[in-house]
Motif scaffolding. Structure first.
Motif, PDB file in Angstrom:
ATOM      1  N   GLN A  41       0.843  -1.194   0.000  1.00  0.00           N
ATOM      2  CA  GLN A  41       0.000   0.000   0.000  1.00  0.00           C
ATOM      3  C   GLN A  41       0.877   1.243   0.000  1.00  0.00           C
ATOM      4  OE1 GLN A  41      -2.232  -1.394   3.626  1.00  0.00           O
ATOM      5  NE2 GLN A  41      -3.973  -0.584   2.476  1.00  0.00           N
ATOM      6  N   PHE A  42       0.361   2.305  -0.609  1.00  0.00           N
ATOM      7  CA  PHE A  42       1.093   3.563  -0.676  1.00  0.00           C
ATOM      8  C   PHE A  42       0.203   4.702  -0.201  1.00  0.00           C
ATOM      9  CE2 PHE A  42       1.794   7.510  -3.072  1.00  0.00           C
ATOM     10  CZ  PHE A  42       3.089   7.811  -2.665  1.00  0.00           C
ATOM     11  N   PHE A  43       0.729   5.524   0.695  1.00  0.00           N
ATOM     12  CA  PHE A  43       0.079   6.750   1.129  1.00  0.00           C
ATOM     13  C   PHE A  43       1.092   7.877   0.988  1.00  0.00           C
ATOM     14  CE2 PHE A  43      -1.606   3.231   3.575  1.00  0.00           C
ATOM     15  CZ  PHE A  43      -2.975   3.402   3.512  1.00  0.00           C
ATOM     16  N   ALA A  44       0.617   9.103   0.931  1.00  0.00           N
ATOM     17  CA  ALA A  44       1.546  10.225   0.868  1.00  0.00           C
ATOM     18  C   ALA A  44       0.835  11.499   1.320  1.00  0.00           C
ATOM     19  CB  ALA A  44       2.102  10.410  -0.536  1.00  0.00           C
ATOM     20  N   PHE A  45       1.629  12.390   1.922  1.00  0.00           N
ATOM     21  CA  PHE A  45       1.139  13.714   2.288  1.00  0.00           C
ATOM     22  C   PHE A  45       1.976  14.747   1.545  1.00  0.00           C
ATOM     23  CE2 PHE A  45       1.426  17.498   5.090  1.00  0.00           C
ATOM     24  CZ  PHE A  45       0.112  17.920   4.959  1.00  0.00           C
ATOM     25  N   PHE A  46       1.297  15.614   0.800  1.00  0.00           N
ATOM     26  CA  PHE A  46       1.963  16.637   0.003  1.00  0.00           C
ATOM     27  C   PHE A  46       1.527  18.004   0.506  1.00  0.00           C
ATOM     28  CE2 PHE A  46       1.997  19.664  -3.500  1.00  0.00           C
ATOM     29  CZ  PHE A  46       3.275  19.491  -4.027  1.00  0.00           C
ATOM     30  N   ILE A  47       2.492  18.892   0.686  1.00  0.00           N
ATOM     31  CA  ILE A  47       2.186  20.264   1.083  1.00  0.00           C
ATOM     32  C   ILE A  47       3.079  21.203   0.288  1.00  0.00           C
ATOM     33  CG2 ILE A  47       3.747  20.052   3.074  1.00  0.00           C
ATOM     34  CD1 ILE A  47       2.055  22.186   4.485  1.00  0.00           C
ATOM     35  N   ASN A  48       2.470  22.249  -0.246  1.00  0.00           N
ATOM     36  CA  ASN A  48       3.188  23.257  -1.020  1.00  0.00           C
ATOM     37  C   ASN A  48       2.651  24.618  -0.578  1.00  0.00           C
ATOM     38  OD1 ASN A  48       3.970  23.545  -4.589  1.00  0.00           O
ATOM     39  ND2 ASN A  48       4.714  24.675  -2.841  1.00  0.00           N
ATOM     40  N   GLN A  49       3.525  25.509  -0.142  1.00  0.00           N
ATOM     41  CA  GLN A  49       3.032  26.781   0.348  1.00  0.00           C
ATOM     42  C   GLN A  49       3.939  27.935  -0.069  1.00  0.00           C
ATOM     43  OE1 GLN A  49       2.635  26.397   4.575  1.00  0.00           O
ATOM     44  NE2 GLN A  49       4.826  26.523   4.985  1.00  0.00           N
ATOM     45  N   GLY A  50       3.289  29.079  -0.303  1.00  0.00           N
ATOM     46  CA  GLY A  50       3.993  30.318  -0.547  1.00  0.00           C
ATOM     47  C   GLY A  50       3.862  31.205   0.672  1.00  0.00           C
ATOM     48  N   ALA A 517      11.190  43.947  16.252  1.00  0.00           N
ATOM     49  CA  ALA A 517       9.986  44.274  15.487  1.00  0.00           C
ATOM     50  C   ALA A 517       8.946  43.176  15.660  1.00  0.00           C
ATOM     51  CB  ALA A 517      10.336  44.447  14.006  1.00  0.00           C
ATOM     52  N   ASN A 518       7.691  43.562  15.674  1.00  0.00           N
ATOM     53  CA  ASN A 518       6.618  42.585  15.828  1.00  0.00           C
ATOM     54  C   ASN A 518       6.597  41.622  14.638  1.00  0.00           C
ATOM     55  OD1 ASN A 518       5.719  43.762  18.220  1.00  0.00           O
ATOM     56  ND2 ASN A 518       4.270  45.097  17.163  1.00  0.00           N
ATOM     57  N   PRO A 519       6.571  40.326  14.882  1.00  0.00           N
ATOM     58  CA  PRO A 519       6.555  39.360  13.771  1.00  0.00           C
ATOM     59  C   PRO A 519       5.166  39.217  13.151  1.00  0.00           C
ATOM     60  CG  PRO A 519       6.638  38.212  15.876  1.00  0.00           C
ATOM     61  CD  PRO A 519       6.724  39.664  16.187  1.00  0.00           C
ATOM     62  N   TRP A 520       5.169  38.940  11.841  1.00  0.00           N
ATOM     63  CA  TRP A 520       3.920  38.664  11.136  1.00  0.00           C
ATOM     64  C   TRP A 520       4.195  37.628  10.048  1.00  0.00           C
ATOM     65  CZ3 TRP A 520       3.941  39.437   5.902  1.00  0.00           C
ATOM     66  CH2 TRP A 520       4.885  40.321   5.389  1.00  0.00           C
ATOM     67  N   THR A 521       3.156  36.962   9.617  1.00  0.00           N
ATOM     68  CA  THR A 521       3.283  35.991   8.528  1.00  0.00           C
ATOM     69  C   THR A 521       1.958  35.871   7.800  1.00  0.00           C
ATOM     70  OG1 THR A 521       3.973  33.732   7.971  1.00  0.00           O
ATOM     71  CG2 THR A 521       2.643  33.977   9.933  1.00  0.00           C
ATOM     72  N   ALA A 522       2.056  35.548   6.511  1.00  0.00           N
ATOM     73  CA  ALA A 522       0.886  35.232   5.695  1.00  0.00           C
ATOM     74  C   ALA A 522       1.317  34.174   4.695  1.00  0.00           C
ATOM     75  CB  ALA A 522       0.364  36.469   4.981  1.00  0.00           C
ATOM     76  N   PHE A 523       0.486  33.179   4.495  1.00  0.00           N
ATOM     77  CA  PHE A 523       0.873  32.118   3.562  1.00  0.00           C
ATOM     78  C   PHE A 523      -0.363  31.458   2.963  1.00  0.00           C
ATOM     79  CE2 PHE A 523       0.877  30.436   7.862  1.00  0.00           C
ATOM     80  CZ  PHE A 523       0.173  29.248   7.772  1.00  0.00           C
ATOM     81  N   VAL A 524      -0.192  31.022   1.724  1.00  0.00           N
ATOM     82  CA  VAL A 524      -1.219  30.232   1.043  1.00  0.00           C
ATOM     83  C   VAL A 524      -0.653  28.839   0.873  1.00  0.00           C
ATOM     84  CG1 VAL A 524      -0.401  31.026  -1.226  1.00  0.00           C
ATOM     85  CG2 VAL A 524      -2.709  30.075  -0.986  1.00  0.00           C
ATOM     86  N   VAL A 525      -1.435  27.826   1.212  1.00  0.00           N
ATOM     87  CA  VAL A 525      -0.922  26.457   1.265  1.00  0.00           C
ATOM     88  C   VAL A 525      -1.890  25.500   0.582  1.00  0.00           C
ATOM     89  CG1 VAL A 525      -1.900  26.219   3.597  1.00  0.00           C
ATOM     90  CG2 VAL A 525      -0.177  24.597   2.821  1.00  0.00           C
ATOM     91  N   PHE A 526      -1.319  24.605  -0.211  1.00  0.00           N
ATOM     92  CA  PHE A 526      -2.077  23.519  -0.832  1.00  0.00           C
ATOM     93  C   PHE A 526      -1.666  22.215  -0.148  1.00  0.00           C
ATOM     94  CE2 PHE A 526      -2.247  19.997  -3.876  1.00  0.00           C
ATOM     95  CZ  PHE A 526      -3.582  20.044  -4.254  1.00  0.00           C
ATOM     96  N   LYS A 527      -2.650  21.438   0.299  1.00  0.00           N
ATOM     97  CA  LYS A 527      -2.386  20.177   1.001  1.00  0.00           C
ATOM     98  C   LYS A 527      -3.195  19.052   0.367  1.00  0.00           C
ATOM     99  CE  LYS A 527      -3.104  22.069   5.222  1.00  0.00           C
ATOM    100  NZ  LYS A 527      -3.243  22.124   6.694  1.00  0.00           N
ATOM    101  N   TRP A 528      -2.560  17.901   0.300  1.00  0.00           N
ATOM    102  CA  TRP A 528      -3.253  16.724  -0.233  1.00  0.00           C
ATOM    103  C   TRP A 528      -2.736  15.486   0.480  1.00  0.00           C
ATOM    104  CZ3 TRP A 528      -2.553  14.279  -5.762  1.00  0.00           C
ATOM    105  CH2 TRP A 528      -3.519  13.267  -5.928  1.00  0.00           C
ATOM    106  N   LEU A 529      -3.636  14.814   1.168  1.00  0.00           N
ATOM    107  CA  LEU A 529      -3.340  13.505   1.748  1.00  0.00           C
ATOM    108  C   LEU A 529      -3.882  12.461   0.785  1.00  0.00           C
ATOM    109  CD1 LEU A 529      -2.347  11.693   4.065  1.00  0.00           C
ATOM    110  CD2 LEU A 529      -4.603  11.959   5.122  1.00  0.00           C
ATOM    111  N   MET A 530      -2.980  11.730   0.145  1.00  0.00           N
ATOM    112  CA  MET A 530      -3.389  10.797  -0.912  1.00  0.00           C
ATOM    113  C   MET A 530      -3.223   9.352  -0.458  1.00  0.00           C
ATOM    114  SD  MET A 530      -0.156  11.644  -3.429  1.00  0.00           S
ATOM    115  CE  MET A 530      -0.146  13.387  -3.044  1.00  0.00           C
ATOM    116  N   PHE A 531      -4.170   8.521  -0.825  1.00  0.00           N
ATOM    117  CA  PHE A 531      -4.126   7.101  -0.458  1.00  0.00           C
ATOM    118  C   PHE A 531      -5.006   6.312  -1.401  1.00  0.00           C
ATOM    119  CE2 PHE A 531      -7.223   9.320   2.143  1.00  0.00           C
ATOM    120  CZ  PHE A 531      -8.369   8.555   2.003  1.00  0.00           C
TER     121      PHE A 531
END
Length: 531
Positions: A41-50, A517-531
């Motif tokens: 069996q094969f499973f995978a978790f993929f994440i890609n973010q800017g 300096a006060n920290p900040w972050t913003a990100f767009v993320v694509f996630k896929w748990l495949m099985f």
């Protein structure tokens, strides 16, 4: 029939080896290969973010992976003029081989990790790198290689490099979200370790025992770090669960081994990276025995029985450490360096007001003791976690915070303001409040939240207030386990970061002569748990 099948497969393999040709597709439509494939069996978790952020590592040597406390010795800092902009990507492939020969009683699991920041490196060797033009980077990091034996109903024996999680549930047969909201929520141990664990699951209770060899060092010497655990949980009623645990860590390594040149253990430089307490024993050997005794509970932990979910824990760490008076004298001349007595407690309450799990209001509160006088009284009264021996060794990623405390949407950069619940030994009183809504049930979700933290001990010339965070997210689900998400957070630092140990600042704020300096972050993320 079996003899014919085996004969057929051997004949085909022999023919292919003689001809030196790639087998054509017709062979893969036959019955025998299709049945054989089902054993694997094969499973995978993929994440890609800017990501866009004002946080960065000042050292050029840390472009591949940055782990640890913001403003710590990992050189992470914030800027009021510079903005970090990058894309990063991770794939975690998971392979499970369960041969029919053992009728489900034995299987092999293997998981790996392939990470990079877009455009970072090519034609080289090293983890967390490999997407520069032409690529061709050697980057395959081993997460787990372990076998699981199931000798009889409810019994599971895991042997090898496996998940080391501080909950009573099987990490390979439980959804990850449940692991982060039950037991100790990975706040003490949330990593991978090699060893053996044995668990027994009944209908209304479960128990786990484990032995892990954290560091071996020289095989002929008594210079190892090992961990023993015993955890059990019982269903008190249909809704309530209650558990107990005991851990014992035996450290005879005196800092040998560990992460790169940082080492590991009580007096290693790893402490300054991970935001744990730095035990200043100098360069003399030490031996330590540390124990954790705790209890945890949960009500409606899947959040389906009724609208209310409650989880929590109380955990005490105790023990002692001895140091050698003189490295040149007999190993019998040890003296007590300090003992340990610290406590942490957590309470999480969530109310589901709608039809989905995304329709909820959640309050999360955390407390950990601090140490105001260091080791002057011969006792460390703060908390100790796995972050003392690994980077990271514990990941409290489910509080709802993004910057003040860690979150799970990371690949190569894991740099929260509070990386460890000990808060460098100062202790912590923190809370987060979040409100989430399924705008389109199970399709479009939104969340807004806030986090607040106080240090229980003031740093030198600093205050108690660590900071206040505001955050939000909107998430769209394309289908089962595939989503596109937009997240953002802003942290207003408090007077804790005004600390000064000298004219340049202190280790609390990255040796700056003023509040960062006060920290900040913003990100767009694509996630896929495949099985």
């Amino acid at each position: 029939m079996k003899k014919r099948a085996i004969g057929f497969m051997l004949t085909m393999l022999f023919a292919w080896s003689i001809q030196g040709q790639v087998p054509t597709n017709q062979y893969f439509s036959r019955e025998i290969p299709e049945k054989a494939d089902k054993e694997l069996q094969f499973f995978a978790f993929f994440i890609n973010q800017g990501v866009a952020s004002n946080m960065y590592a000042k050292s050029e040597f840390l472009k591949g992976q940055v782990v640890g406390r913001l403003f710590g010795d990992n050189t992470t800092a914030t800027s009021d003029s510079l903005t970090s902009k990058y894309f990063e990507q991770r794939l975690i492939p998971f392979f499970i081989y369960q041969p029919k020969l053992f009728n489900g009683k034995a299987l092999l699991r293997a998981s790996f990790e392939i990470d990079w920041t877009w455009g970072d490196a090519a034609y080289g060797v090293g983890g967390n790198l490999g997407s520069g033009i032409s690529a061709d980077q050697v980057n395959l990091q081993t997460q787990n290689i372990e076998i699981e034996l199931n000798p009889s109903k409810g019994w599971y024996i895991n042997l090898g490099l496996q998940r080391l999680f501080d909950t009573p549930y099987n990490p390979y047969r439980t959804v990850f979200d449940k692991m982060t909201t039950t037991g100790y929520r990975l706040a003490y141990w949330g990593t991978d370790g090699v060893g053996i664990s044995v668990r027994k699951d009944w209908d209304f209770s479960r128990i786990k025992a484990g032995y892990y060899q954290l560091y071996e060092n020289a095989t002929e010497q008594n210079d190892d770090v090992s961990l023993l655990e015993l955890t059990g949980e019982k269903d008190i009623s249909r809704a309530w669960k209650w558990g107990l645990s005991a851990y014992w860590l035996r450290d005879r390594a005196s800092g040998k081994g560990g992460v790169s040149i940082l080492g590991q253990g009580l007096n290693s430089l790893l402490s300054s990276y991970n935001g744990t307490y730095f035990f200043r024993y100098g360069d003399v050997p030490y031996k330590a025995d540390i124990y954790w005794l705790g209890t945890f509970f949960g009500r409606n932990t899947e959040h389906w029985l009724d609208p209310w979910m409650v989880t929590g824990f109380v955990n005490v760490n105790m023990g002692k450490a001895d140091t050698l008076l003189n490295k040149t004298v007999s190993q019998s001349e040890w003296t007590k360096a300090n003992d340990f007595l610290g406590l942490a407690a957590n309470l999480r309450v969530s109310y589901r007001y709608g039809q989905t799990l995304s329709d909820a209001i959640t309050l999360d509160m955390l407390y950990s003791t601090g140490d105001a006088d260091g080791l002057k009284d011969g006792r460390y009264s703060g908390v100790i976690t796995g972050n003392q021996w690994a980077s990271p060794g514990a990941i409290f990623i489910s509080s709802g915070s993004y910057i003040l405390m860690p979150h799970g949407n990371v690949v190569n950069r894991f740099t929260p303001a509070i990386c460890d619940i000990s808060n460098m030994g100062y202790g912590l009183t923190a809370s987060t409040l979040s409100f989430s809504k399924g705008i389109i049930p199970n399709r479009l979700n939104a969340k807004v939240g806030g986090a607040f933290a106080l240090s229980n001990v003031q740093p030198k010339n600093g205050g108690f207030l660590m900071g206040t965070e505001l955050n939000g997210a909107i998430m769209y689900n394309f289908g089962p386990f595939m989503s596109l998400e937009l997240h953002g957070a802003y942290l207003m630092l408090g007077d804790f970061y005004d600390s000064k140990e000298n004219s340049h600042g202190s280790s609390v704020n990255g040796d700056l002569d003023k509040r960062p300096a006060n920290p900040w972050t913003a990100f767009v993320v694509f996630k896929w748990l495949m099985f």
